[in-house]
Enzyme design. Structure first.
Site, PDB file in Angstrom:
ATOM      1  N   LYS A 283     -25.007   4.154  12.203  1.00 22.47           N
ATOM      2  CA  LYS A 283     -24.660   2.904  11.971  1.00 22.47           C
ATOM      3  C   LYS A 283     -25.301   1.763  11.742  1.00 22.47           C
ATOM      4  CE  LYS A 283     -20.385   4.906  11.372  1.00 22.47           C
ATOM      5  NZ  LYS A 283     -20.543   6.156  11.840  1.00 22.47           N
TER       6      LYS A 283
HETATM    7  C1  LIG Z   1     -15.103   6.133   8.231  1.00 19.98           C
HETATM    8  C2  LIG Z   1     -15.261   6.396   9.541  1.00 19.98           C
HETATM    9  N1  LIG Z   1     -14.332   6.429  10.251  1.00 19.98           N
HETATM   10  C3  LIG Z   1     -14.527   6.732  11.501  1.00 19.98           C
HETATM   11  C4  LIG Z   1     -15.671   7.072  12.432  1.00 19.98           C
HETATM   12  C5  LIG Z   1     -15.680   7.802  13.506  1.00 19.98           C
HETATM   13  O1  LIG Z   1     -16.244   6.895  14.309  1.00 19.98           O
HETATM   14  P1  LIG Z   1     -17.199   7.645  15.776  1.00 19.98           P
HETATM   15  O2  LIG Z   1     -18.002   8.577  15.257  1.00 19.98           O
HETATM   16  O3  LIG Z   1     -17.756   6.510  16.548  1.00 19.98           O
HETATM   17  O4  LIG Z   1     -15.950   8.008  16.525  1.00 19.98           O
HETATM   18  C6  LIG Z   1     -16.778   7.322  11.445  1.00 19.98           C
HETATM   19  C7  LIG Z   1     -18.139   7.466  11.965  1.00 19.98           C
HETATM   20  O5  LIG Z   1     -18.552   8.281  12.551  1.00 19.98           O
HETATM   21  C8  LIG Z   1     -16.584   6.867  10.029  1.00 19.98           C
HETATM   22  O6  LIG Z   1     -17.659   6.963   9.101  1.00 19.98           O
END
Ligand SMILES: Cc1ncc(COP(=O)(O)O)c(C=O)c1O
Length: 373
Positions: A183
């Protein structure tokens, strides 16, 4: 042999290392000053009243949906062109995702398609700002207001993006960020909920910590809570990354411009649209759409991989994935734009520190891989 080029790589400098070291030496590893500082930096950057740090974007989505009042049996309209966590979070609060189609240029949820999907059980809209580009907030706020819906932003890919002065995460009841290693800023794993609604944030704070307000306090929340806490080590990394946010956004903007310049005019290749006036894209990744053709994207991806060039299928359409493919309730109509885009999307290597020479190589190999058919 030419060294491989990864798809993504975190940019961790001496300030980040020093911040984590300080926490290690402090003896305070959870619910301490680093978490408070990280939350305060996120709230300020997003232009909202407060933030609650959690251990992932996915847990942030779950808490935001629950704290905003999404209940089992409710329907939540969302996009199918996103990371699967967007829809999974809706399911995990017992609600039903209903997919609407996307805009063919921005690839974000199309407000007209979303409006068509509103039914008697619709209670919310979970917007996604895909690849760092803000969805059409003005239209979605209007739709949410007129239909009495709860608007939540999955801003996991859009920290620092802005349109007409409105920052990602600040346009609805709550916004959610994610800080996985690919990110814009990273905490390794992590996430946060931002909002102007202090009661909603307080609810998230309790739910992330078993229903308690703080470490040793009584269990006060009527609902069973979780352990979704973000450790001090992660939060300290986040604080140090936040001080570099503008630098990291600028580095990614230069990369996006570099790719667009090198790839302009490539036959059949659709590039991400540039930012419009008043819009700032905090580029999460650079995703092209290869020319249409059965299996072409997968062949191009395999050729790039064979050439040592990292790439990613961002994203397969969620409605075609196992938990949703056999779920007619998630489909209130066809999703032709989503399906066509998902078949053609290909993410290219994208991280601060990616050299001009590497971008040259990526673009040259991409053109060759497409020409090979
Ligand atoms: C659009 C979106 N929503 C949710 C997530 C979930 O985040 P995490 O991987 O930190 O749980 C991500 C990233 O991985 C994402 O790109």
């Amino acid at each position: 042999m030419t060294p491989p080029i990864p798809l993504a790589r975190p940019d961790i400098g001496p300030a980040e290392r020093a911040a984590v070291q300080t926490v290690l030496e402090s003896g305070r590893l959870s619910l301490g000053p680093a978490l408070e500082a990280f939350e305060s930096a996120l709230a300020t950057t997003s232009g909202v009243a407060g933030a609650v740090g959690v251990n992932s974007g996915t847990s942030g989505l779950q808490l935001a949906l629950e704290a905003a009042g999404i209940r089992p049996g409710d329907e939540v309209i969302t996009t199918s062109l996103s990371f699967v966590a967007t829809a999974n979070a809706i399911r995990r609060v017992g609600a039903q995702p209903v997919f609407a189609d996307i805009d063919p240029v921005t690839l974000n949820l199309d407000p007209r398609s979303a409006a068509e999907r509103v039914g008697p059980r619709t209670r919310g809209i979970l917007l996604v700002h895909l690849f760092g580009r803000l969805a059409d907030m003005a239209s979605f706020r209007e739709l949410a207001d007129s239909a009495g819906l709860i608007l939540i932003e999955d801003a996991c890919e859009a920290l620092g993006s802005e349109r007409d002065g409105l920052r990602a995460g600040a346009g609805g009841r709550a916004g959610v960020f994610g800080f996985y290693a690919n990110k814009l800023i990273t905490t390794g794993e992590g996430g946060a909920i931002v909002s102007d609604d202090m009661a909603l944030l307080e609810r998230c704070r309790r739910l992330r910590n078993h229903g308690r307000t703080g470490g040793g306090e009584p269990f006060v929340d009527p609902a069973p809570g979780f352990n979704f806490r973000l450790s001090e080590l992660h939060a300290a990394l986040g604080v140090a990354q936040m001080t570099r946010l503008e630098e990291l956004i600028a580095a990614r903007a230069r990369l996006a411009a570099g790719y667009s310049e090198r790839l302009s005019g490539a036959a059949g290749l659709d590039l991400p649209a540039p930012a419009e006036p008043g819009e700032r894209i905090a580029w999460f990744t650079y995703v092209v759409r290869v020319p249409p053709g059965p299996g072409l994207r997968d062949r191009v991806a395999a050729r790039l991989t064979a050439d040592g060039i990292g790439n990613g299928h961002y994203f397969p359409a969620i409605h075609q994935l196992p938990p949703y493919a056999k779920d007619p309730a998630s489909r209130r109509g066809p999703l032709p734009v989503t399906a066509a885009a998902a078949d053609r999307c290909l993410a290219l290597p994208f991280f601060p520190g990616l050299s001009e020479a590497s971008m040259d190589r990526v673009c040259e190999r991409l053109r060759a891989a497409i020409s090979a058919g």
